[in-house]
Design a protein around this motif. Structure first.
Motif, PDB file in Angstrom:
ATOM      1  N   SER A 243       0.835  -1.210   0.000  1.00 15.67           N
ATOM      2  CA  SER A 243       0.000   0.000   0.000  1.00 15.67           C
ATOM      3  C   SER A 243       0.862   1.249   0.000  1.00 15.67           C
ATOM      4  N   ALA A 244       1.937   1.230   0.777  1.00  8.44           N
ATOM      5  CA  ALA A 244       2.839   2.389   0.835  1.00  8.44           C
ATOM      6  C   ALA A 244       3.501   2.643  -0.512  1.00  8.44           C
ATOM      7  N   VAL A 245       3.840   1.547  -1.215  1.00 11.64           N
ATOM      8  CA  VAL A 245       4.469   1.682  -2.532  1.00 11.64           C
ATOM      9  C   VAL A 245       3.481   2.237  -3.552  1.00 11.64           C
ATOM     10  N   LEU A 246       2.270   1.676  -3.550  1.00 13.85           N
ATOM     11  CA  LEU A 246       1.270   2.107  -4.522  1.00 13.85           C
ATOM     12  C   LEU A 246       0.791   3.528  -4.257  1.00 13.85           C
ATOM     13  N   LEU A 247       0.649   3.877  -2.969  1.00 13.88           N
ATOM     14  CA  LEU A 247       0.186   5.216  -2.599  1.00 13.88           C
ATOM     15  C   LEU A 247       1.318   6.224  -2.485  1.00 13.88           C
ATOM     16  N   LYS A 248       2.562   5.694  -2.546  1.00 10.20           N
ATOM     17  CA  LYS A 248       3.757   6.547  -2.396  1.00 10.20           C
ATOM     18  C   LYS A 248       3.691   7.346  -1.092  1.00 10.20           C
ATOM     19  N   SER A 249       3.320   6.664  -0.041  1.00  9.44           N
ATOM     20  CA  SER A 249       3.174   7.289   1.276  1.00  9.44           C
ATOM     21  C   SER A 249       4.433   7.049   2.113  1.00  9.44           C
ATOM     22  N   LYS A 250       5.172   8.096   2.403  1.00 12.17           N
ATOM     23  CA  LYS A 250       6.371   7.988   3.218  1.00 12.17           C
ATOM     24  C   LYS A 250       6.018   7.682   4.675  1.00 12.17           C
ATOM     25  N   THR A 251       4.896   8.220   5.143  1.00 10.91           N
ATOM     26  CA  THR A 251       4.468   7.974   6.527  1.00 10.91           C
ATOM     27  C   THR A 251       4.187   6.506   6.754  1.00 10.91           C
ATOM     28  N   LEU A 252       3.438   5.902   5.838  1.00  9.50           N
ATOM     29  CA  LEU A 252       3.117   4.489   5.951  1.00  9.50           C
ATOM     30  C   LEU A 252       4.371   3.637   5.798  1.00  9.50           C
ATOM     31  N   LYS A 253       5.268   4.044   4.922  1.00 11.22           N
ATOM     32  CA  LYS A 253       6.501   3.297   4.706  1.00 11.22           C
ATOM     33  C   LYS A 253       7.373   3.313   5.960  1.00 11.22           C
ATOM     34  N   ASN A 254       7.450   4.459   6.633  1.00  8.67           N
ATOM     35  CA  ASN A 254       8.219   4.555   7.871  1.00  8.67           C
ATOM     36  C   ASN A 254       7.590   3.709   8.984  1.00  8.67           C
ATOM     37  N   PHE A 255       6.262   3.680   9.015  1.00  7.27           N
ATOM     38  CA  PHE A 255       5.565   2.854  10.000  1.00  7.27           C
ATOM     39  C   PHE A 255       5.889   1.376   9.791  1.00  7.27           C
ATOM     40  N   VAL A 256       5.897   0.951   8.530  1.00  2.78           N
ATOM     41  CA  VAL A 256       6.214  -0.437   8.206  1.00  2.78           C
ATOM     42  C   VAL A 256       7.631  -0.776   8.645  1.00  2.78           C
ATOM     43  N   LYS A 257       8.572   0.122   8.410  1.00  2.95           N
ATOM     44  CA  LYS A 257       9.966  -0.119   8.791  1.00  2.95           C
ATOM     45  C   LYS A 257      10.103  -0.291  10.296  1.00  2.95           C
ATOM     46  N   ASN A 258       9.296   0.420  11.056  1.00  2.00           N
ATOM     47  CA  ASN A 258       9.350   0.298  12.513  1.00  2.00           C
ATOM     48  C   ASN A 258       8.752  -1.012  13.014  1.00  2.00           C
ATOM     49  N   CYS A 259       7.916  -1.648  12.169  1.00  2.00           N
ATOM     50  CA  CYS A 259       7.246  -2.896  12.575  1.00  2.00           C
ATOM     51  C   CYS A 259       7.964  -4.152  12.102  1.00  2.00           C
ATOM     52  N   VAL A 260       8.818  -4.013  11.089  1.00  2.00           N
ATOM     53  CA  VAL A 260       9.404  -5.172  10.421  1.00  2.00           C
ATOM     54  C   VAL A 260      10.167  -6.080  11.378  1.00  2.00           C
ATOM     55  N   ASP A 261      11.031  -5.511  12.210  1.00  2.00           N
ATOM     56  CA  ASP A 261      11.867  -6.325  13.094  1.00  2.00           C
ATOM     57  C   ASP A 261      11.032  -7.172  14.051  1.00  2.00           C
ATOM     58  N   TYR A 262       9.925  -6.608  14.520  1.00  2.00           N
ATOM     59  CA  TYR A 262       9.083  -7.312  15.492  1.00  2.00           C
ATOM     60  C   TYR A 262       8.261  -8.409  14.824  1.00  2.00           C
ATOM     61  N   THR A 263       7.717  -8.135  13.643  1.00  2.00           N
ATOM     62  CA  THR A 263       6.944  -9.161  12.942  1.00  2.00           C
ATOM     63  C   THR A 263       7.848 -10.301  12.493  1.00  2.00           C
ATOM     64  N   GLN A 264       9.080  -9.983  12.117  1.00  4.81           N
ATOM     65  CA  GLN A 264      10.026 -11.019  11.730  1.00  4.81           C
ATOM     66  C   GLN A 264      10.344 -11.925  12.914  1.00  4.81           C
ATOM     67  N   ALA A 265      10.497 -11.336  14.087  1.00  7.11           N
ATOM     68  CA  ALA A 265      10.805 -12.124  15.290  1.00  7.11           C
ATOM     69  C   ALA A 265       9.708 -13.144  15.568  1.00  7.11           C
ATOM     70  N   LEU A 266       8.455 -12.801  15.264  1.00 12.69           N
ATOM     71  CA  LEU A 266       7.345 -13.727  15.488  1.00 12.69           C
ATOM     72  C   LEU A 266       7.462 -14.987  14.636  1.00 12.69           C
ATOM     73  N   THR A 267       7.994 -14.846  13.405  1.00 17.79           N
ATOM     74  CA  THR A 267       8.150 -16.021  12.549  1.00 17.79           C
ATOM     75  C   THR A 267       9.149 -17.001  13.150  1.00 17.79           C
ATOM     76  N   PHE A 268      10.180 -16.481  13.819  1.00 15.65           N
ATOM     77  CA  PHE A 268      11.147 -17.370  14.458  1.00 15.65           C
ATOM     78  C   PHE A 268      10.582 -17.954  15.752  1.00 15.65           C
ATOM     79  N   LEU A 269       9.686 -17.233  16.398  1.00 19.32           N
ATOM     80  CA  LEU A 269       9.005 -17.806  17.563  1.00 19.32           C
ATOM     81  C   LEU A 269       8.210 -19.046  17.165  1.00 19.32           C
TER      82      LEU A 269
END
Length: 303
Positions: A243-269
């Motif tokens: 959505s951030a790519v299609l909408l070219k939203s920097k705010t949404l893109k920054n939000f995603v970057k802040n969430c990536v590390d935590y969501t990735q950790a869940l896959t290893f859990l």
């Protein structure tokens, strides 16, 4: 899965931003490797090679894939905290290994559900699949996982001021298409097969027996819920990134970057939970067998 270490934050914020997910990954490595090695040891010690049925082979396959992915965690933790120092080739190779092993884990859990469905309801057809056919299924599973993980070789790169190993997309179209295929093939299709197989199995078994196993119901529910809990966040993040790519939203893109590390950790859990979940499954089958034997003895004594 393609979000491994996707961060463009400054060096000054690395220690504070990445300590929590790094700690979770470190804990996953310690607990997960120990738990999966224990599963492998118990299965190998209690069964001879010729005595392993296909379900046990799938459990071994799941344990090996989880161990493989968890063993790469120290490298990713160092990458999070200090950047990538091993070179481009190692970045591509390590990314490919961890992503392919995660795909193997997902595909193995999916194949478990299909195997259970076919073996219970269509046992005559499953019996026709000899040892060679079952081995071919396991080989095909690894091959398919390797194919699905192939974008890591093409897109893995060492970029940014932090010099981190992450995926580098050449265009917005490439990024959106890659993430969409990952969502579809890594979550939507496997999860749909998982839910459908267990739902049809549970419904059919209830129709053909006088009672339903509450333990089996809880087990099936736990498998589906666990898969959803640990894998949906990373794919929700992928949807937000598309959505951030299609909408070219920097705010949404920054939000995603802040969430990536935590969501990735869940896959290893998820790799940590798997051995305990399927060890519980084995225990349930053993208890059900013992209860069935006891019932038969009581019934015979009444006669």
């Amino acid at each position: 899965m393609s979000q491994l270490n996707d961060s463009d934050r400054s060096l000054d914020s690395i220690n504070s931003d990445h300590i929590a997910p790094s700690a979770v990954m470190g804990l996953c490595c310690l607990i997960g490797v120990f738990g999966n090695v224990a599963v492998v040891s118990v299965i190998v010690c209690n069964h001879k090679r010729g005595d392993l049925n296909f379900t046990l082979k799938l459990m071994l396959n799941l344990a090996f894939s989880d161990i493989l992915s968890l063993l790469t965690l120290p490298v990713w933790i160092y990458n999070l905290l200090h950047g990538w120092t091993l070179g481009l080739g190692a970045c591509k190779f390590t990314s490919y290994v961890v992503i392919s092993s995660l795909y193997v884990s997902v595909l193995t859990v999916t194949l478990m559900s299909v195997q259970r469905y076919v073996a219970v309801l269509y046992s005559q057809y499953w019996a026709r699949l000899r040892g060679t056919g079952k081995r071919a299924l396991l080989v095909a599973l690894w091959v398919l996982a390797g194919v699905l993980a192939s974008p890591a070789i093409a897109l893995g790169d060492v970029v940014g001021q932090e010099m981190q190993c992450k995926w580098h997309y050449r265009s917005d179209t490439e990024e959106a298409a890659t993430l969409f295929m990952e969502i579809l093939l890594g979550f939507v299709v496997p999860f749909s097969i998982l839910v459908t197989s267990y739902f049809c199995l549970h419904k059919k078994v209830n129709q053909t027996t006088f009672f339903s196993s509450q333990r089996m119901t809880r087990l099936v529910t736990s498998i589906v819920v666990t898969f959803f809990i640990f894998w949906s966040p990373v794919h929700i993040t992928n949807i937000l990134q598309i959505s951030a790519v299609l909408l070219k939203s920097k705010t949404l893109k920054n939000f995603v970057k802040n969430c990536v590390d935590y969501t990735q950790a869940l896959t290893f859990l998820n790799s940590c939970v798997n051995p305990f979940l399927y060890a519980f499954a084995t225990r349930c089958r053993k208890e059900n067998t013992e209860q069935s034997t006891t019932s038969q003895v009581v019934s015979t004594s009444n006669l």
